[in-house]
Design a protein around this motif. Structure first.
Motif, PDB file in Angstrom:
ATOM      1  N   HIS A 115       0.851  -1.199   0.000  1.00 54.09           N
ATOM      2  CA  HIS A 115       0.000   0.000   0.000  1.00 54.09           C
ATOM      3  C   HIS A 115       0.881   1.241   0.000  1.00 54.09           C
ATOM      4  CE1 HIS A 115      -3.125   2.730   2.158  1.00 54.09           C
ATOM      5  NE2 HIS A 115      -3.170   2.888   0.843  1.00 54.09           N
ATOM      6  N   ALA A 118       0.663   4.676   2.898  1.00 50.23           N
ATOM      7  CA  ALA A 118       0.061   4.024   4.060  1.00 50.23           C
ATOM      8  C   ALA A 118       0.189   4.901   5.302  1.00 50.23           C
ATOM      9  CB  ALA A 118       0.740   2.670   4.300  1.00 50.23           C
ATOM     10  N   ASP A 137      -4.473  -0.654   4.808  1.00 50.01           N
ATOM     11  CA  ASP A 137      -3.327  -0.869   5.694  1.00 50.01           C
ATOM     12  C   ASP A 137      -3.426  -2.194   6.443  1.00 50.01           C
ATOM     13  OD1 ASP A 137      -2.075   1.479   4.989  1.00 50.01           O
ATOM     14  OD2 ASP A 137      -2.866   2.636   6.666  1.00 50.01           O
ATOM     15  N   LEU A 143       3.653  -1.830   3.993  1.00 58.69           N
ATOM     16  CA  LEU A 143       3.005  -0.533   4.160  1.00 58.69           C
ATOM     17  C   LEU A 143       4.042   0.558   3.941  1.00 58.69           C
ATOM     18  CD1 LEU A 143       0.816  -1.390   7.287  1.00 58.69           C
ATOM     19  CD2 LEU A 143       0.320  -1.737   4.846  1.00 58.69           C
ATOM     20  N   LEU A 154       0.687   3.919  12.104  1.00 59.93           N
ATOM     21  CA  LEU A 154       0.731   2.479  11.850  1.00 59.93           C
ATOM     22  C   LEU A 154       1.208   1.717  13.084  1.00 59.93           C
ATOM     23  CD1 LEU A 154       2.218   2.669   8.251  1.00 59.93           C
ATOM     24  CD2 LEU A 154      -0.095   1.910   8.843  1.00 59.93           C
ATOM     25  N   SER A 163       5.774  -1.882   8.191  1.00 56.07           N
ATOM     26  CA  SER A 163       5.813  -0.494   7.744  1.00 56.07           C
ATOM     27  C   SER A 163       7.215  -0.033   7.416  1.00 56.07           C
ATOM     28  CB  SER A 163       5.226   0.422   8.830  1.00 56.07           C
ATOM     29  OG  SER A 163       3.936  -0.013   9.215  1.00 56.07           O
TER      30      SER A 163
END
Length: 370
Positions: A115, A118, A137, A143, A154, A163
């Motif tokens: 994504h 994110a 997410d 991410l 996140l 992430s």
């Protein structure tokens, strides 16, 4: 490495451009699927032409509808396409209906999802964009966060291990159209010559603004009462609602024009005295270009833009004329969105993990580190 990009709206085309160029430069296989969410030429094809994005490999021609109907239609059309392509990564971008549909379609086939953009949060679940980005997410496997604030969001939701801070692709794209002199590499549209003492640019397109006739009337009245000429770039949804409600979007300071091609929009925004918008991406572009922004919302997913008054939230349209008349912030704007090399960072992250089988069990994701 095989990558599928799922896009369908103006801000996604801006993000797609540097990714497409970087994937091509490194020789990766890239399939572009256009959902057809934005189909007006000035909001779709002009971006592919101007930013030299390869033509979509397929266009699902989903068109306009309610979010639920649009999502269902896209899901039905995406399912056989993804089953045939079986990429190493499905890239979803931002927070549109196309993002939601692409995420759900890829997850249903246990494809690995990355994504882009994110971690953004407005913390307002009544916004469809907020719901879309949360789903993207939590179903995503990688991410790709644009800012430190996004990384913090996140982490607060237990997603830190997936992430990576990569920077914002918008900066990559802006740099590509901004020469070293700092001005945009496009001439201003001729209608702006009628505003020698400065002008405001305005965009209004979100359902929360356009679908309530009282709210829309109040916003247009506020734009008409602004102290400088206001050029409202009319999105198809805004035009349709004005016709439906019998509202004339012209009067006082307010003038209208068609949406601008990307390079021309950048030039117009850089030269403007200010921006009035309910958009997300334009808040960022205004900050990078050093143009004060007034946002017709009570919250923003880009809190970085609020620094030093570069962006001011205006939930009550009656406050808008006074807000746009504020003194320009002193000094240069902050630079929270990275160094303009987000595409290279993102493609490196994909390539480092790309040649692996598609997921077979989502709860057992691999950890992701920068």
């Amino acid at each position: 490495m095989k990558v599928v990009s799922l896009v369908g709206a103006r801000p996604q085309f801006v993000k797609l451009a540097p990714i497409a160029h970087e994937l091509a430069r490194r020789g990766h296989e890239h399939t572009i699927i256009h959902t057809g969410q934005h189909y007006h030429p000035l909001l779709s094809q002009s971006f592919f032409d101007e930013l030299q994005i390869p033509s979509p490999d397929m266009n699902l021609a989903a068109g306009s509808a309610t979010p639920a109907l649009q999502t269902g239609d896209m899901l039905a059309r995406l399912d056989p396409v993804l089953a045939q392509t079986r990429p190493h990564w499905v890239l979803t971008y931002g927070d549109t209906t196309s993002t939601l549909a692409g995420t759900l379609a890829a997850a249903a086939q246990n494809l690995s999802i990355a994504h882009v953009e994110a971690g953004l949060r407005s913390f307002n679940r009544t916004m469809p964009e907020e719901r879309n980005r949360v789903v993207a997410d939590h179903l995503g496997d990688l991410l790709l966060a644009p800012t430190r604030a996004a990384m913090d969001n996140l982490a607060a939701e237990g997603l830190a291990d997936r992430s990576v801070l990569c920077g914002d692709l918008m900066v990559d794209c802006l740099r590509a159209v901004m020469p070293s002199s700092g001005g945009a590499s496009a001439e201003l549209p001729c209608f702006l010559a009628d505003s020698p003492d400065g002008y405001l640019l305005a965009t209004v397109h979100r359902a929360a603004t356009t679908d309530d006739p009282q709210r829309l009337s109040a916003v247009l009245a506020a734009l008409a009462a602004c102290p400088k000429p206001v050029w409202l770039l009319v999105h198809p949804r805004l035009a349709a609602r004005c016709r439906e409600f019998g509202i004339d979007p012209v009067g006082g300071s307010l003038r209208t024009a068609d949406p601008l091609p990307y390079r021309t929009m950048v030039a117009a925004l850089a030269a403007a005295a200010g921006l009035v918008t309910d958009s997300g991406g334009l808040q960022k572009e205004a900050l990078v270009l050093g143009t004060p922004c007034s946002t017709l919302r009570a919250e923003t997913e880009w809190p970085e833009t609020l620094s030093d008054g570069w962006n001011v939230l205006v939930p009550d349209p009656r406050d808008l004329p006074a807000v746009v008349a504020r003194t320009r912030p002193a000094g240069p704007p902050p630079s929270p969105f990275g160094d303009g090399h987000a595409a290279a960072a993102i493609v490196s992250q994909l390539a480092n993990r790309g040649e692996r089988p598609v997921l077979v069990s989502r709860p057992t994701r691999r950890s992701v580190t920068a």
